[in-house]
Design a protein around this motif. Sequence first.
Motif, PDB file in Angstrom:
ATOM      1  N   SER A  11       0.822  -1.211   0.000  1.00 32.65           N
ATOM      2  CA  SER A  11       0.000   0.000   0.000  1.00 32.65           C
ATOM      3  C   SER A  11       0.859   1.264   0.000  1.00 32.65           C
ATOM      4  O   SER A  11       0.434   2.306  -0.516  1.00 32.65           O
ATOM      5  N   PHE A  12       2.068   1.188   0.546  1.00 31.95           N
ATOM      6  CA  PHE A  12       3.005   2.314   0.468  1.00 31.95           C
ATOM      7  C   PHE A  12       3.760   2.296  -0.859  1.00 31.95           C
ATOM      8  O   PHE A  12       4.031   3.347  -1.443  1.00 31.95           O
ATOM      9  N   ALA A  13       4.095   1.127  -1.354  1.00 27.50           N
ATOM     10  CA  ALA A  13       4.798   1.036  -2.629  1.00 27.50           C
ATOM     11  C   ALA A  13       3.942   1.566  -3.769  1.00 27.50           C
ATOM     12  O   ALA A  13       4.454   2.197  -4.708  1.00 27.50           O
ATOM     13  N   SER A  14       2.630   1.342  -3.712  1.00 29.84           N
ATOM     14  CA  SER A  14       1.722   1.780  -4.769  1.00 29.84           C
ATOM     15  C   SER A  14       1.375   3.256  -4.671  1.00 29.84           C
ATOM     16  O   SER A  14       0.827   3.827  -5.621  1.00 29.84           O
ATOM     17  N   GLY A  15       1.659   3.871  -3.528  1.00 31.20           N
ATOM     18  CA  GLY A  15       1.286   5.262  -3.320  1.00 31.20           C
ATOM     19  C   GLY A  15      -0.086   5.448  -2.715  1.00 31.20           C
ATOM     20  O   GLY A  15      -0.517   6.582  -2.490  1.00 31.20           O
ATOM     21  N   LEU A  16      -0.806   4.368  -2.449  1.00 25.24           N
ATOM     22  CA  LEU A  16      -2.118   4.499  -1.802  1.00 25.24           C
ATOM     23  C   LEU A  16      -1.959   5.162  -0.439  1.00 25.24           C
ATOM     24  O   LEU A  16      -2.663   6.120  -0.106  1.00 25.24           O
ATOM     25  N   ASP A  17      -1.035   4.648   0.369  1.00 27.03           N
ATOM     26  CA  ASP A  17      -0.695   5.247   1.661  1.00 27.03           C
ATOM     27  C   ASP A  17       0.572   6.086   1.499  1.00 27.03           C
ATOM     28  O   ASP A  17       1.482   5.692   0.772  1.00 27.03           O
ATOM     29  N   ILE A  18       0.613   7.221   2.182  1.00 28.78           N
ATOM     30  CA  ILE A  18       1.737   8.157   2.052  1.00 28.78           C
ATOM     31  C   ILE A  18       2.528   8.146   3.362  1.00 28.78           C
ATOM     32  O   ILE A  18       1.961   8.321   4.441  1.00 28.78           O
ATOM     33  N   ALA A  19       3.834   7.933   3.262  1.00 32.56           N
ATOM     34  CA  ALA A  19       4.687   7.825   4.445  1.00 32.56           C
ATOM     35  C   ALA A  19       5.094   9.209   4.933  1.00 32.56           C
ATOM     36  O   ALA A  19       5.859   9.913   4.261  1.00 32.56           O
ATOM     37  N   ARG A  20       4.568   9.589   6.101  1.00 35.27           N
ATOM     38  CA  ARG A  20       4.921  10.868   6.741  1.00 35.27           C
ATOM     39  C   ARG A  20       4.866  10.691   8.242  1.00 35.27           C
ATOM     40  O   ARG A  20       4.056   9.920   8.759  1.00 35.27           O
ATOM     41  N   PRO A  21       5.708  11.436   8.971  1.00 36.01           N
ATOM     42  CA  PRO A  21       5.666  11.336  10.432  1.00 36.01           C
ATOM     43  C   PRO A  21       4.429  12.021  10.999  1.00 36.01           C
ATOM     44  O   PRO A  21       3.872  12.940  10.392  1.00 36.01           O
ATOM     45  N   ALA A  22       4.017  11.584  12.170  1.00 34.57           N
ATOM     46  CA  ALA A  22       2.869  12.193  12.847  1.00 34.57           C
ATOM     47  C   ALA A  22       3.097  13.679  13.096  1.00 34.57           C
ATOM     48  O   ALA A  22       2.150  14.475  13.084  1.00 34.57           O
ATOM     49  N   SER A  23       4.351  14.066  13.292  1.00 39.78           N
ATOM     50  CA  SER A  23       4.653  15.474  13.556  1.00 39.78           C
ATOM     51  C   SER A  23       4.305  16.361  12.371  1.00 39.78           C
ATOM     52  O   SER A  23       4.098  17.567  12.531  1.00 39.78           O
ATOM     53  N   ARG A  24       4.232  15.778  11.163  1.00 38.84           N
ATOM     54  CA  ARG A  24       3.841  16.574   9.998  1.00 38.84           C
ATOM     55  C   ARG A  24       2.421  17.109  10.187  1.00 38.84           C
ATOM     56  O   ARG A  24       2.127  18.257   9.852  1.00 38.84           O
ATOM     57  N   LEU A  25       1.546  16.280  10.750  1.00 43.87           N
ATOM     58  CA  LEU A  25       0.174  16.730  10.984  1.00 43.87           C
ATOM     59  C   LEU A  25       0.084  17.631  12.209  1.00 43.87           C
ATOM     60  O   LEU A  25      -0.601  18.661  12.169  1.00 43.87           O
ATOM     61  N   THR A  26       0.769  17.286  13.281  1.00 41.51           N
ATOM     62  CA  THR A  26       0.676  18.139  14.473  1.00 41.51           C
ATOM     63  C   THR A  26       1.247  19.525  14.206  1.00 41.51           C
ATOM     64  O   THR A  26       0.683  20.534  14.638  1.00 41.51           O
ATOM     65  N   ASP A  27       2.359  19.594  13.472  1.00 35.44           N
ATOM     66  CA  ASP A  27       2.919  20.901  13.115  1.00 35.44           C
ATOM     67  C   ASP A  27       1.959  21.682  12.230  1.00 35.44           C
ATOM     68  O   ASP A  27       1.824  22.906  12.360  1.00 35.44           O
ATOM     69  N   ALA A  28       1.292  20.978  11.318  1.00 31.44           N
ATOM     70  CA  ALA A  28       0.341  21.641  10.428  1.00 31.44           C
ATOM     71  C   ALA A  28      -0.851  22.183  11.207  1.00 31.44           C
ATOM     72  O   ALA A  28      -1.322  23.301  10.945  1.00 31.44           O
TER      73      ALA A  28
END
Length: 277
Positions: A202-219
Motif C-alpha cells: 500500500s506504500f509502494a503503490s502510493g495508496l498510503d503516504i509515508a509521513r511522520p505524525a509530527s507533519r500533521l501536528t505541526d500543520a
Amino acid sequence: MTGDPRQQSAPVVRPSVWETYGPADLSAVPVFSGGFINFGYWGSVDLGSPLSEGDRVRSEQDLYRQVLDAAAPGGGRAVEVGCGLGLGCALALEEYRPEAITGVDIHPQQLQRARLANAPLLEARPDRLRFVLGAAESLPFGDGEFDCLYSVEAAQHFPDLSAFAREAARVLRPGGRVAVASFFTVDGAPGHADRLAGLLDSFASGLDIARPASRLTDALAGAGLVDVRTRSIGPQVWPGWDRWLSRLWEPGTWPRNFLAAWEQRILDYYLITATRP
C-alpha cells in the motif's frame, strides 16, 4: 480553496485511491468485515481466543469510539472527513447525539454506497445526516460551520496535510475540536518511506503516504489550532489487526508486515487532537 462552498469544483482523486475505493470496493474485502474499513481498536477483544466476525466489527466500532470520545460531538454539529460507507456517521449519530452530522468523502462511488447503506436513517432523519462530495484539502463548507471535525483512518491518503489542517481550522467554530486517527511513520525513523515501500504494497503503490505524525501536528499548530496532542494507540491496534489478518494471510505475505513495521519502530498508529481557540 476556501470560502463559498458553491464555488467548489469536483475534487481530483489520486488513481490509487480511485481504484481502491471505487471499482475495487475495499469495503467488500473480507478483512474489513462490517464495512468500516479500518484496522480496529482491539482493547476490549480477547486476542488469546479465536476471533469472530463480531469481534472484528466491535474493533472497528471501538476505533470510532476512541476518536469520537476525543472529538466530543455531543450536542453540536459534526463532520467526518473520509467517511467511506458512512457507518461511523451512523454510529456517531446514535451513540453521541450530535445536533447533525455530515460525512464527506472524495470518492463519488463511496458516497453512493454510503447513501444506500444508510438509506433508512437518511429518510428518517434528513435534518441530522447528510453525505457530501469533497476533498480534505478543500472542504465544501462555509467558515465556522462545525463544532467538531474528525477523521478515522483516512489521513494516510491526504496529499497535503497542511491544507487539511487549514481547512479544519476554517470550518470549525471557536472552541471546536479536531480528532484524527491514522497511521504515520515514527518520528526519527531513518529512511522510513523506502523501508515501508519495501514492506507494504500500500506504500509502494502510493495508496498510503509515508509521513511522520509530527507533519500533521505541526500543520495543525501552524493553522492556529491549540492544545495539539498526539497519543500512540498502536498497542491496541497492531497486534489485534495482525491476529485478524492471520485468518486470511500467511506469515510473510505483505499485509502481515504492518505488525513488523510497528515492531521495527517505522510505523505507528496515532490519535491526534487539537482545538480551535
